[in-house]
Design a protein around this motif. Sequence first.
Motif: not given
Lengths: 624, 209
Positions: A411-412, A414-416, A418-419, B17, B20-24, B26-28, B106-110, B114
């Motif tokens: 998960a980490a 994937l999120s990273n 895509q970010a 995790v 990663g989620a935070r970055r995603l 934030t980038s959105a 998880k893992p969740v696609d953006e 969103l």
Amino acid sequence: MSWIVIIWAMTASACLTVGLMHFVVWLKQPSRDTHLSFVAAAIGAALMAAMELLMMRAETVEQFGVLLRWSHVPVFILVVSIVVFVRGLFGTGRLWLAWTVCGLRALSLIVNFFAEINLNYVEITGLRQIRIWGESIAVAEGAQNPWIWLGQGSSLLLLIFVIDASVSLWRRDGDAVAKRRALLVGGSVVFFIVASALHSALLHAGVIASPYLISAAFLSIVLVMGYELGVDVIRSSALAVELRASESHSRAIESRMDLAIDAAGLGTWEWDVARDEVRISDRSRALLGLTGSAPVDFAAFLNRVAPPDRDRVREAVHKCLENGVDPEMEFRAVSGERSDGVRWMFSRGRVELDTNGKPALMRGVVLDVTQRRQMEADAREQRDELTHLSRVAMLGELLGSIAHELNQPLAAILSNAQAAQRFLVQGPSSHDEVSQILKDIVDENKRAGDLIRRLRVLFKKGEIQLQPLDANELVRDVLKLMRGDLINRRVAASTELAPRLPEVSGDPVQLQQVLLNLLINAADAAPDGASEVHHILVRTELTNDGEVCISVIDRGRGIISAELARVFEPFVTSKKHGLGLGLTVCRTIVQAHSGRIWAENNAGPGATFRFTLHTMRDLQHEQT
Amino acid sequence: MSKLDPTIFLVDDDAAVLNGARRLLTSAGLNVETFESADAFLDRHDPAAMGCLILDVAMPGLSGLELQRALSTKRSDLPIIFLTGHADVPMSVQAMKGGALDLLVKPVDEADLLAAIDRALIRGRALREANELAASVEERLATLTPREREVMTHVVEGRLNKQTAGDLGTVEKTIKVHRARMMEKMKVRSVAELVRLLERGGVSRTPMQ
């Protein structure tokens, strides 16, 4: 019948009979010259009796004188044979004294024959007839020969010699036989010599008138001597019987031993170290493949040891010889004509030292243990199989949470990723952020890979492989593996890890299995229906014995005291499903590591499971 | 995706995790606040903040589901999206029954994440609006006298002034006066509006503390 004749004849024949008996004995055993001297004594005594009889029947003075003269010969024979007998039987008596006695008696014999009449009388004036027992016997009257003191002196010396020999024999320590012999033979010889000497002296001095009684004395002495010899003969035949009995006993023992050795399939061998000769049984030859009957030495034996083991065997044997220690070893034998695989031999020996304390002889056995080793290998394989299956079953239980654990890094990532894709679109200002993201992606990938690798190792089946391990790291790794499961079960695991623990020797896969099992059990022990978090503590410490001890402590339902030892038995379980083999396998593993595993109830709620492991240091000490 | 005031609250014990989620997000272009445990969230978050909560189910200490229960006892209207590494049926059912908006594995696609956030924010806004309206209605109702309230009840039921006067034992004139004052206080211009107001305020009405 004339009593005199009867008595004196009987005396003579008694002496001759006894003499003859012992003559026969001497013929059979020529080495025993005490018998020969005894025979001479007996003959002398018999001759003496004959002479005395003739003297008593003497009709003229001349007759008497001649007879008396010739009677000194048997006296001489008797004296010499007594000396030889005493020295032979007693083993004591001064040699110079013995020679002196004999010499003096020989001298008196010579003087006797050179004298006009004989040693006793210078002149015999007449024969007097006295009556004894209804008969008349002749008794001489005359002037004494002054040289008689030669004869008397030799008798005296003989006395001294015998007394001296008897005393020496008596003094010999702890020998009851010797004491008796000294008393009997010595005593009787002394007594009879004294008595007859006194009697003779009185007779020749004309104080008393009686027949010579010397033969009577001599007979007595001969009888005593004969008795002693007889006792000797009896004793040696008794010893011979004993010897035969013990020989047949030891033959029986030997044949029993042969049977036992044969039945056990043992081959025996005996190695004369100095001469390097090995005597081996046929079985040994067969086992080692030493064909023919060629003589065997250490090198020949070593040739039959399989080449990879040769050095080890040679060194071990030499070391045992140096230290006087008994060797024991197993080695592979060079396969014979039917080369059907490796044959394992077991050999054990005993070193025997010579009087200087050096190894002189090595005796031992050799045994074919191929089958036993095969069975041991099979048993080990089955144990390994069971351990593996148990481990797989346990991991299967954890699969859900393991999947969860794997999903975290995924998960980490994937999120990273895509970010990062979005950041790249935004332009170069986000460059640093993207760089950091990529680094994190790599780390997370490794984290996932690490977990997968760990799992693969745990799922694999393999033989136990001992390595130096850090017990604290072991605990941490297992807790990481179980993280997901513990969270799901609402279990909080804390640790108390002793700092600077020495490394232990162990197989990481199997020890992880033990810890996993104990932790799962601890989690299962949570009291039913509890909604609160269940606490488990894992502790590592160094015990007073220098072992590393790992404890898993829970606050659950605890174990019934009576069951504390039984929980490790197979098929004992308190769970609704499950075979109850987990703890059994744990015990097998811990024991294979030469450790101990046991369960205790806590003072408070719950139970503690502990197991110990040896440190690398311990094992190094043990080996040296 | 428009920039919204609301804050997205992230709670997960796994730092990677969380990051990663935070970055995603934030980038959105979203506002993000992260918490490493449910307890930390309860302690530090602003109850008045708007947004949504993205929550891992399995966490040591206070779990995701327990946090959901805690928030519902506090009458929080923060929409919850659950994330889980391993979904099993009982847990999912419990999450949804507890009022979660969604459960993602998880893992969740953006795109999925969103979209769920979108729905959550819209739902959040709607909830807020409904709450505000309910609050406003409560306020207005509080200004009515008991008589006016009675009259309102009858008006809403479609009773004529004459009938209402008969029911309440008074004259039509009096009723008309009450009615006019009530309509004024309730700030509505027609009976239909009043009915709609009460319905909307009543349906999404959250009881005042």
